[in-house]
Motif scaffolding. Sequence first.
Motif, PDB file in Angstrom:
ATOM      1  N   ALA A  36      13.064 -13.660  17.474  1.00 51.80           N
ATOM      2  CA  ALA A  36      13.283 -15.019  17.976  1.00 51.80           C
ATOM      3  C   ALA A  36      12.439 -16.052  17.229  1.00 51.80           C
ATOM      4  CB  ALA A  36      12.966 -15.069  19.472  1.00 51.80           C
ATOM      5  N   GLY A  40      13.698 -20.924  12.687  1.00 53.23           N
ATOM      6  CA  GLY A  40      14.308 -21.771  13.712  1.00 53.23           C
ATOM      7  C   GLY A  40      13.265 -22.588  14.451  1.00 53.23           C
ATOM      8  N   TYR A 122      19.531 -18.258   5.536  1.00 51.54           N
ATOM      9  CA  TYR A 122      18.163 -18.031   6.027  1.00 51.54           C
ATOM     10  C   TYR A 122      17.272 -17.561   4.865  1.00 51.54           C
ATOM     11  CZ  TYR A 122      15.142 -17.028  10.103  1.00 51.54           C
ATOM     12  OH  TYR A 122      14.169 -17.043  11.070  1.00 51.54           O
ATOM     13  N   PHE A 243      20.449 -20.033  18.528  1.00 52.15           N
ATOM     14  CA  PHE A 243      19.856 -19.653  17.243  1.00 52.15           C
ATOM     15  C   PHE A 243      18.407 -19.213  17.424  1.00 52.15           C
ATOM     16  CE2 PHE A 243      17.705 -20.505  13.240  1.00 52.15           C
ATOM     17  CZ  PHE A 243      18.606 -20.066  12.283  1.00 52.15           C
ATOM     18  N   MET A 249      24.655 -13.117  18.342  1.00 52.14           N
ATOM     19  CA  MET A 249      24.997 -12.480  17.070  1.00 52.14           C
ATOM     20  C   MET A 249      24.557 -11.029  17.011  1.00 52.14           C
ATOM     21  SD  MET A 249      22.475 -14.751  14.954  1.00 52.14           S
ATOM     22  CE  MET A 249      22.163 -15.809  16.307  1.00 52.14           C
TER      23      MET A 249
HETATM   24  N1  PFF Z   1      15.754 -16.705  15.939  1.00 45.14           N
HETATM   25  C1  PFF Z   1      15.496 -16.879  14.541  1.00 45.14           C
HETATM   26  C2  PFF Z   1      14.778 -18.171  14.312  1.00 45.14           C
HETATM   27  O1  PFF Z   1      14.627 -18.964  15.240  1.00 45.14           O
HETATM   28  O2  PFF Z   1      14.391 -18.412  13.172  1.00 45.14           O
HETATM   29  C3  PFF Z   1      16.741 -16.864  13.729  1.00 45.14           C
HETATM   30  C4  PFF Z   1      17.621 -15.746  14.046  1.00 45.14           C
HETATM   31  C5  PFF Z   1      17.189 -14.440  13.917  1.00 45.14           C
HETATM   32  C6  PFF Z   1      18.848 -16.000  14.504  1.00 45.14           C
HETATM   33  C7  PFF Z   1      17.984 -13.409  14.260  1.00 45.14           C
HETATM   34  C8  PFF Z   1      19.664 -14.972  14.841  1.00 45.14           C
HETATM   35  C9  PFF Z   1      19.224 -13.676  14.735  1.00 45.14           C
HETATM   36  F1  PFF Z   1      20.013 -12.709  15.055  1.00 45.14           F
END
Ligand code: PFF
Length: 466
Positions: A36, A40, A122, A243, A249
């Motif tokens: 997480a 992001g 990413y 996200f 996902m």
């Molecule tokens: N949650 C991660 C972030 O905030 O950077 C991005 C992310 C990781 C999104 C894994 C989705 C995921 F499956």
Amino acid sequence: MAEQDQSGTTTSGTKRGVHGAWASRWTFVMAATGSAVGLGNIWKFPYIVGENGGGAFVLVYLVCILLVGIPIMVAEVMLGRRGRQSPINTMRYLTEEAGLHGAWNAIGWLGVTAGLMILSYYAVIAGWALHYVGQMASGAFQGASAEQAGAIFGNLLADKNTLIYWQTIFLLLTMAIVIGGVTKGLGVAVRILMPMLFVLLMILLVFSYKHGDFERGLNFLFSFNYQALTWEGVLEALGHAFFTLSLGMGAIMAYGAYMPEHARIGRTVLAVGFIDTAVALVAGLAIFPIVFANPAIEPGAGPGLMFVSLPVAFGNMTGGLLFGSFFFVLVTLAAWSSAISLIEPAVAYLVESKGFNRITANLSLGLMAWVVGLGSVLSFNEWADTRVAGFTFFEFMDFLTSSVMLPLTGLFIAIFVGWIMKPDTVREELDDESNRVFFSWRWVLRFVSPLLVLVVFVLGLYKTFW
Ligand code: PFF
């Protein structure tokens, strides 16, 4: 109901629980937090807050985390733990178990595809952070003004070879970990690194308090100027809630599959959601006061916000070279522990169902993400003026995944768990929760989350394109 033989093979021919399990609930918390907390929180949250005018956007985002993100996260972990396979096969198993139409499998497919698409860009952004480690250490930002920092960042974006170089390195690093399996290494690394990241953010917070325009930063983040808010912004806040919590996902579903049988899902998810939100808010409080103290940096500067404002802070701080490079190491590591969870669901699927081993699965998927990622690299230079529906390639990938695919998958998950799955099955998997917690959660998941997602999704899309 799908039958299981002794080896745990279902009637659809896939094996359950072949990828191992986390050592404890705590390892799950750390792994899910690792997923997480990433770009992001530190990179994306501050810049979209900036683009959407501040406080009102933050409020909408917090409401989305609470009423949509947390309930759906519980649902995802629950689905994963019941299925104990990659999201695709988990959904196949659960639809078979309940005797439902195979169309529900789309949840798994949509999620896994969105994960790979996100990984593609990413890796490009994480590449910027990697590049900045060296830039910081070499003193490029020593005493830099906001203009100089902006110019250094601009030069990086214009140089596609450097971007591709770091994007490649980051993807290789990601594959290296996932090839070795998620259980070892990662759990340990995350447990050490996440607290370090937090401490460094605190140091930055103190710097921004002392040297930035803290009051204006605080005001910007927490005063509710509703005029600045648009329906597009509300959709973006909702998408970002998905996200940032890695929802919609398959990442959390895949991680749920490796969770111990009797770990309480509710409080575990609350812990992850709380840490994730705290990191985003602290990042905002570290970044905006610096932005407002430097007229050359715009709050709405977009993806470059963190890469300009923080170097200015570090470049003018005692020990900034050291702290600065260390900070970008940690941003990279946070991105790394997230990227791993973006590729793992697809890897698990190829291993379970298509006879790949972890090496071939990672190489094939990594290559796909790399090729698609080139589009994002070019969208910052050669293709900067090529737009589809007003979006550059990078913006389009971001919009399509965050604002469309994640909310849609999340909506399907809420409907599947709230309305389609047998309540007894759901209760059985969440039997460690009290009645009050269980029934409140289920009520929100049935009525509030889907409705909110649906309204925001439809209005947001409408306003974006018409
Ligand atoms: N949650 C991660 C972030 O905030 O950077 C991005 C992310 C990781 C999104 C894994 C989705 C995921 F499956």
